[in-house]
Design an enzyme around this catalytic site. Sequence first.
Site, short mmCIF file in Angstrom:
data_model
loop_
_atom_site.label_atom_id
_atom_site.label_comp_id
_atom_site.label_asym_id
_atom_site.label_seq_id
_atom_site.Cartn_x
_atom_site.Cartn_y
_atom_site.Cartn_z
N ARG A 72 78.90 89.92 97.64
CA ARG A 72 79.78 90.68 98.53
C ARG A 72 79.28 92.13 98.59
O ARG A 72 78.97 92.72 97.56
CB ARG A 72 81.20 90.64 97.97
N ARG B 204 87.79 98.46 94.70
CA ARG B 204 86.98 97.59 95.57
C ARG B 204 86.60 98.31 96.87
O ARG B 204 86.93 99.46 97.08
CB ARG B 204 87.78 96.33 95.89
N LYS C 30 91.78 94.31 89.38
CA LYS C 30 91.20 94.84 90.62
C LYS C 30 92.10 95.92 91.21
O LYS C 30 93.32 95.94 90.97
CB LYS C 30 91.00 93.72 91.63
N LYS D 208 92.70 98.27 94.99
CA LYS D 208 92.31 98.33 96.40
C LYS D 208 92.93 99.53 97.12
O LYS D 208 94.12 99.81 96.95
CB LYS D 208 92.74 97.04 97.10
N CYS E 178 91.40 82.62 104.90
CA CYS E 178 90.49 82.95 103.80
C CYS E 178 89.38 81.91 103.73
O CYS E 178 89.43 80.89 104.42
CB CYS E 178 91.26 83.01 102.50
N CYS F 9 85.29 78.54 97.19
CA CYS F 9 86.23 79.27 96.34
C CYS F 9 86.73 78.37 95.20
O CYS F 9 87.33 77.31 95.44
CB CYS F 9 87.42 79.76 97.16
N CYS G 57 95.32 79.19 98.78
CA CYS G 57 96.10 79.23 97.53
C CYS G 57 96.97 80.49 97.56
O CYS G 57 96.81 81.33 98.44
CB CYS G 57 95.17 79.20 96.31
N CYS H 175 94.32 85.83 100.04
CA CYS H 175 93.18 86.62 100.51
C CYS H 175 93.21 86.89 102.02
O CYS H 175 92.56 87.81 102.49
CB CYS H 175 91.88 85.95 100.12
FE1 SRM Z 1 90.46 87.47 97.44
C1 SRM Z 1 90.06 85.99 94.43
C2 SRM Z 1 87.87 85.79 98.69
C3 SRM Z 1 90.47 89.51 100.13
C4 SRM Z 1 93.62 88.51 96.64
N1 SRM Z 1 89.14 86.17 96.66
C5 SRM Z 1 89.12 85.72 95.37
C6 SRM Z 1 87.85 84.89 95.10
C7 SRM Z 1 86.78 85.81 94.59
C8 SRM Z 1 88.04 83.65 94.21
C9 SRM Z 1 87.79 83.79 92.74
O1 SRM Z 1 88.32 84.71 92.08
O2 SRM Z 1 87.07 82.93 92.22
C10 SRM Z 1 87.55 84.42 96.55
C11 SRM Z 1 86.11 84.06 96.86
C12 SRM Z 1 86.05 82.98 97.91
C13 SRM Z 1 84.70 82.72 98.44
O3 SRM Z 1 84.18 81.60 98.22
O4 SRM Z 1 84.12 83.58 99.09
C14 SRM Z 1 88.19 85.53 97.36
N2 SRM Z 1 89.30 87.69 99.03
C15 SRM Z 1 88.33 86.83 99.42
C16 SRM Z 1 87.85 87.14 100.81
C17 SRM Z 1 86.37 86.84 101.03
C18 SRM Z 1 88.73 86.38 101.80
C19 SRM Z 1 88.26 86.30 103.22
O5 SRM Z 1 88.32 85.19 103.71
O6 SRM Z 1 87.88 87.28 103.82
C20 SRM Z 1 88.23 88.63 100.88
C21 SRM Z 1 87.17 89.54 100.35
C22 SRM Z 1 87.60 90.97 100.42
C23 SRM Z 1 86.53 91.97 100.10
O7 SRM Z 1 85.61 92.12 100.91
O8 SRM Z 1 86.64 92.64 99.08
C24 SRM Z 1 89.42 88.65 99.96
N3 SRM Z 1 91.77 88.84 98.21
C25 SRM Z 1 91.63 89.49 99.40
C26 SRM Z 1 92.87 90.09 99.78
C27 SRM Z 1 93.14 90.84 101.07
C28 SRM Z 1 92.87 92.31 100.97
O9 SRM Z 1 92.34 92.79 99.96
O10 SRM Z 1 93.20 92.99 101.93
C29 SRM Z 1 93.78 89.79 98.78
C30 SRM Z 1 95.29 90.16 98.78
C31 SRM Z 1 95.53 91.58 98.44
C32 SRM Z 1 95.60 91.76 96.96
O11 SRM Z 1 94.57 91.96 96.34
O12 SRM Z 1 96.70 91.64 96.43
C33 SRM Z 1 93.07 89.01 97.80
N4 SRM Z 1 91.62 87.34 95.79
C34 SRM Z 1 92.91 87.77 95.68
C35 SRM Z 1 93.45 87.34 94.42
C36 SRM Z 1 94.88 87.62 93.90
C37 SRM Z 1 94.93 88.88 93.11
C38 SRM Z 1 96.27 89.06 92.44
O13 SRM Z 1 96.77 90.17 92.43
O14 SRM Z 1 96.80 88.10 91.89
C39 SRM Z 1 92.42 86.61 93.79
C40 SRM Z 1 92.48 85.92 92.40
C41 SRM Z 1 92.30 86.86 91.28
O15 SRM Z 1 92.00 88.03 91.42
O16 SRM Z 1 92.49 86.37 90.16
C42 SRM Z 1 91.29 86.62 94.67
FE1 SF4 Z 2 90.27 81.36 97.41
FE2 SF4 Z 2 92.89 81.46 97.27
FE3 SF4 Z 2 91.53 83.60 98.02
FE4 SF4 Z 2 91.70 81.58 99.64
S1 SF4 Z 2 93.43 82.79 98.93
S2 SF4 Z 2 89.78 82.67 99.13
S3 SF4 Z 2 91.70 79.86 98.28
S4 SF4 Z 2 91.45 82.69 96.04
#
Ligand code: SRM
Ligand code: SF4
Length: 572
Positions: free
Chosen positions: A71, A140, A204, A206, A431, A437, A476, A480
Amino acid sequence: MSSHSVEDIKQQSARLRGTLLESLANPVTGALDEDDQTLIKYHGSYQQDDRDIREERRLAKLEPAYAFMIRTRTPGGVVTPAQWLKLDAVATTFAERGLRITTRQAFQFHGVIKTELKATMQAINAALIDTLAACGDVNRNVAVAANPLQSQLHAQVHAQAAALSEFMLPNTRAYYEIWLDEERVAGSGSEDEAVYGPTYLPRKFKIGFAIPPYNDVDVFAQDLGFIAIADTDGQLLGYNVSVGGGMGATHGDPETYPRLGDVIGFVAPDQLAQVAVGVVTTQRDFGNRVLRKRARLKYTIDDNGLDWFKAEVERRAGFALSTARPFDFVHNGDRFGWVEGADGRAHLTLRIVAGRIWDREGLTHLTGLREIARVLDDADADAQFRLTPNQNLVIAGVPAALRERVDALVAQYGLDTHVAATPLKRNALACVALPTCGLAMAEAERYLPEFTDKVQALLDTHGLRDAPIHLRISGCPNGCSRPYLGEIALVGKAPGRYNLMLGADHRGQRLNTLFRENVVEAQILDALDPVLARYAGERYAEEGFGDFLVRAGIVVPPKPAIPLQLRTENAA
Ligand code: SRM
Ligand code: SF4
């Protein structure tokens, strides 16, 4: 997984180095050592495996098909045409499934194998783009309202956001040593992490910058949000500060929940960095380092109280925040097609379904955008490619003389899907989810086209073809695609099963609520049908679907993010 806690791994990592070099050199496996799987996140990469073939590999007694997601750190999602061409080359040389635009304006590459990881990192850096701190317990990629070239205000805000992203980088040289062969020097491994400290943040973090009236960054979903406030001439006065937003939750665990940020005050532009350091260091010192599920800033605030948090931030910043200023958001989606910029150049926003740009079966979006990048690069046009937080793409700063050529290429390569797409399809987010993922419970990106077709058919039946409903799918509850801010949202529970959430407000100011739990597609469509029928028959002019559901009492909303007195229409 590793028997070490993430806190121990960070502490003992010699500032994020761990044994990454040894892990990368190990020819026996396509995976990294377990602790290094945690550490590589801070370098902008995740170890994954292809879940579509996991079972097949297990039966064949093979290790999972390990590969890495990488990323970028691209504040506000800005790259030049020359950089685009280099990233395209990285995608076609080292990755599978092209380029992926994320919901935080970054690029992701999927499917990079371990032996090519370093070469891929070097190729990305050769484009003058890094991946440092794109993942991990640090700040991030900073999200910024999508088109800074459109006005002087956008440009100013983008510049401040990019500077803050730079300022918030960890000081460790680990990234440069491991991927770019920088020599270790005295002090390597014990660099002074003045803002983060030796164990970085508990979780993390943001930051996002919004420019009203558009809330494309979903500023209230950010740990720290800055809402630009300008005077009537468009001059930047400063920012309202929002704290404690976040989407992630765990099914069945009421201790975790999505939360919208609280606006705690206003700062002048030159106070931005101090207030950010105040917020980040308060979270560093008081965030939960025992329970990762409860470690985000939102829980630190809820556990200690907003007044305490604000006072702590002010003490650290060295000044009191001023009273927050009124503002108004009208929309959290993108605006498609051409818009004229303040300087006579024009900007074209294209719809990219779920952010995935690739070539396959009669679809040549990657090739088309490469051709456009070449035209803009050859003309030395000072144009840019800008990723939006809604996974779309702006071709920005196109001079009048090149507009026709760009339009012709857009049409030739079928990149003009925004023209025919209905508002539902233009605005939907998903997402990544399966197959990469590791946390996905259900499909999202791959299910989006099929599901939006079915919801669109329902809308058509009810005479709602052009209803601008925001629909979001996450595989899930981590959220995201920021699903809890969707007017209609699916949150994955199990293969083919989702929680149906309804009633957010399309401005990013109100969370939705659970409407049906653990349902399959037919049940989802059955549940939507009667409420869409009521919307068609009973809505007020211009009333959004989520707003209608709340007014009609079909869903009961959680508390609004913005106190009413801060909305422009209510301000004295
Ligand atoms: Fe996310 C984890 C993809 C934006 C909340 N996110 C992940 C992981 C890395 C899975 C993992 O931990 O093994 C995913 C990788 C999937 C893959 O195969 O690529 C993943 N997140 C993404 C992306 C690529 C989704 C997308 O379709 O665009 C986004 C990448 C953003 C970036 O460029 O940095 C992405 N993730 C977000 C957002 C939206 C935002 O930031 O505006 C959120 C919700 C906002 C927030 O952070 O609360 C988000 N991602 C999470 C979470 C839940 C965090 C929490 O507070 O519980 C996880 C899981 C974790 O961190 O344990 C996670
Ligand atoms: Fe993976 Fe869940 Fe984030 Fe979708 S919402 S990319 S399934 S961690």
